[in-house]
Enzyme design. Structure first.
Site, PDB file in Angstrom:
ATOM      1  N   ASP A   7     -87.507 -66.070 -46.647  1.00 39.39           N
ATOM      2  CA  ASP A   7     -86.610 -65.534 -45.611  1.00 39.39           C
ATOM      3  C   ASP A   7     -86.411 -66.569 -44.510  1.00 39.39           C
ATOM      4  OD1 ASP A   7     -84.985 -63.421 -44.484  1.00 39.39           O
ATOM      5  OD2 ASP A   7     -86.487 -63.302 -42.908  1.00 39.39           O
ATOM      6  N   SER A   8     -85.341 -66.378 -43.755  1.00 44.52           N
ATOM      7  CA  SER A   8     -85.077 -67.267 -42.626  1.00 44.52           C
ATOM      8  C   SER A   8     -86.120 -67.076 -41.525  1.00 44.52           C
ATOM      9  CB  SER A   8     -83.685 -66.978 -42.073  1.00 44.52           C
ATOM     10  OG  SER A   8     -83.600 -65.613 -41.700  1.00 44.52           O
ATOM     11  N   CYS A  70     -83.521 -62.987 -47.635  1.00 41.01           N
ATOM     12  CA  CYS A  70     -82.507 -63.209 -46.597  1.00 41.01           C
ATOM     13  C   CYS A  70     -81.108 -63.009 -47.189  1.00 41.01           C
ATOM     14  CB  CYS A  70     -82.660 -64.633 -46.075  1.00 41.01           C
ATOM     15  SG  CYS A  70     -81.448 -65.078 -44.841  1.00 41.01           S
ATOM     16  N   GLU A 162     -85.731 -58.810 -32.771  1.00 38.71           N
ATOM     17  CA  GLU A 162     -86.825 -59.801 -32.672  1.00 38.71           C
ATOM     18  C   GLU A 162     -87.436 -59.814 -31.278  1.00 38.71           C
ATOM     19  OE1 GLU A 162     -86.852 -63.411 -34.655  1.00 38.71           O
ATOM     20  OE2 GLU A 162     -86.452 -62.330 -36.512  1.00 38.71           O
ATOM     21  N   CYS A 194     -78.581 -56.970 -44.165  1.00 41.47           N
ATOM     22  CA  CYS A 194     -79.354 -57.938 -43.370  1.00 41.47           C
ATOM     23  C   CYS A 194     -80.798 -57.449 -43.355  1.00 41.47           C
ATOM     24  CB  CYS A 194     -78.805 -58.001 -41.944  1.00 41.47           C
ATOM     25  SG  CYS A 194     -79.826 -58.965 -40.816  1.00 41.47           S
ATOM     26  N   HIS A 196     -83.034 -57.320 -41.193  1.00 34.29           N
ATOM     27  CA  HIS A 196     -83.531 -56.596 -40.024  1.00 34.29           C
ATOM     28  C   HIS A 196     -83.004 -55.161 -39.920  1.00 34.29           C
ATOM     29  CE1 HIS A 196     -84.483 -60.675 -38.984  1.00 34.29           C
ATOM     30  NE2 HIS A 196     -85.020 -60.341 -37.830  1.00 34.29           N
TER      31      HIS A 196
HETATM   32  N1  DGL Z   1     -82.537 -62.902 -42.645  1.00 29.92           N
HETATM   33  C1  DGL Z   1     -81.170 -62.852 -42.170  1.00 29.92           C
HETATM   34  C2  DGL Z   1     -80.316 -62.002 -43.114  1.00 29.92           C
HETATM   35  O1  DGL Z   1     -80.801 -61.130 -43.803  1.00 29.92           O
HETATM   36  C3  DGL Z   1     -81.089 -62.300 -40.763  1.00 29.92           C
HETATM   37  C4  DGL Z   1     -81.685 -63.212 -39.727  1.00 29.92           C
HETATM   38  C5  DGL Z   1     -80.977 -64.541 -39.629  1.00 29.92           C
HETATM   39  O2  DGL Z   1     -79.806 -64.575 -39.186  1.00 29.92           O
HETATM   40  O3  DGL Z   1     -81.597 -65.536 -39.963  1.00 29.92           O
HETATM   41  O4  DGL Z   1     -79.122 -62.206 -43.174  1.00 29.92           O
END
Ligand code: DGL
Length: 270
Positions: A7-8, A70, A162, A194, A196
């Site tokens: 993940d990012s 992600c 966050e 997404c 989150h």
């Molecule tokens: N993990 C990213 C997503 O699911 C969200 C957070 C980011 O923008 O890095 O798109």
């Protein structure tokens, strides 16, 4: 030979949490690219390069299968990685396909031609980069015909979550749902595209109303991963401890992750 989750940053812990509950015997190695988060506002080349580097780190940690939790990486980088970069003995899978299979009522891994489905009006909530990629519409078109998708990029929601500012996150969800409704007054289904947004699932459902089916990824991804590992047991690792790796500051990320998942998580430098 464990399963990797990329993940990012922290958001993919929603997918890790569901996957580790669904598959308690599988050792997961999580990589969060916290040094470069957020991906949602980066350009496609950047997202590709960073996703390749993180995925390579998971291969180096002994993973043969990596899940891109992600959505931005799944949308922007996955196809390109699969069509030239992923070594033959490894697999990289994204999070859109399980969601689309659920939306179009397909069995996991059903690759039959696209067909008419019940759902006709779908709202997609995602980051700006995911919306710009149109990857969701492309993957959907492989499986269903006659579905109208309206995408809403949800600026600010990731940052608010966050920072732990749930009041702001909820207000932003409402305003993004209002903006979506101005373009598509009566969606039948809404996709939370997404990592989150599952945390805000109740707020999305509340703002959308009870007649809209809300599709959230963690459980769908965990179920589809379980099915994939049943069909490809060679990709399942055995006997290794779960590990959390980050490109960011391990202490800071551990504190954030512990708040995010509400249980102790300890990250190590990647
Ligand atoms: N993990 C990213 C997503 O699911 C969200 C957070 C980011 O923008 O890095 O798109």
């Amino acid at each position: 030979m464990a399963v990797g989750i990329f993940d990012s940053g922290l958001g993919g812990l929603t997918v890790f949490d569901a996957a580790s509950k669904r598959l308690p015997d599988v050792p997961f190695v999580y990589f969060g690219d916290n040094a470069h988060t957020p991906y949602g506002v980066r350009d496609a080349e950047d997202v590709y390069e960073l996703t390749v580097a993180g995925t390579q780190r998971l291969f180096d940690a002994g993973c043969d299968l990596v899940i891109l939790a992600c959505n931005t990486a799944s949308a922007v980088a996955l196809r390109r990685m699969q069509s030239g970069w992923v070594p033959e003995d490894k697999r990289v899978l994204g999070v859109f396909v399980p969601l689309i299979e659920a939306l179009t009522e397909r069995r996991w891994g059903d690759n039959s031609p696209p067909r008419e489905v019940d759902v006709k009006h779908v709202a997609l909530f995602a980051t700006p980069a995911t919306v710009a990629s149109r990857a969701f519409q492309r993957e959907l078109a492989f499986r269903a015909i006659g579905v109208d998708v309206e995408a809403q990029s949800c600026g600010g929601v990731v940052d608010a979550i966050e920072e732990g500012d749930m009041i702001l996150a909820e207000a932003l969800v409402r305003s993004h749902v209002d903006a979506l409704r101005r373009k598509m007054p009566e969606p039948q289904a809404a996709v939370l595209g997404c990592t989150h947004y599952p945390i805000m699932e109740d707020a999305f459902q509340d703002a959308l109303g009870k007649d809209v089916s809300v599709y959230s990824q963690p459980k769908l991804v965990a179920d589809s991963l379980a099915d994939y590992l049943d069909r490809h047991p060679d990709k399942k690792g055995e006997g290794q401890v779960p590990m959390f790796l980050t490109s960011g500051d391990p202490q800071r990320v551990s504190d954030q992750a512990t708040r995010f998942l509400r249980r102790k998580i300890e990250f190590h430098a990647a």
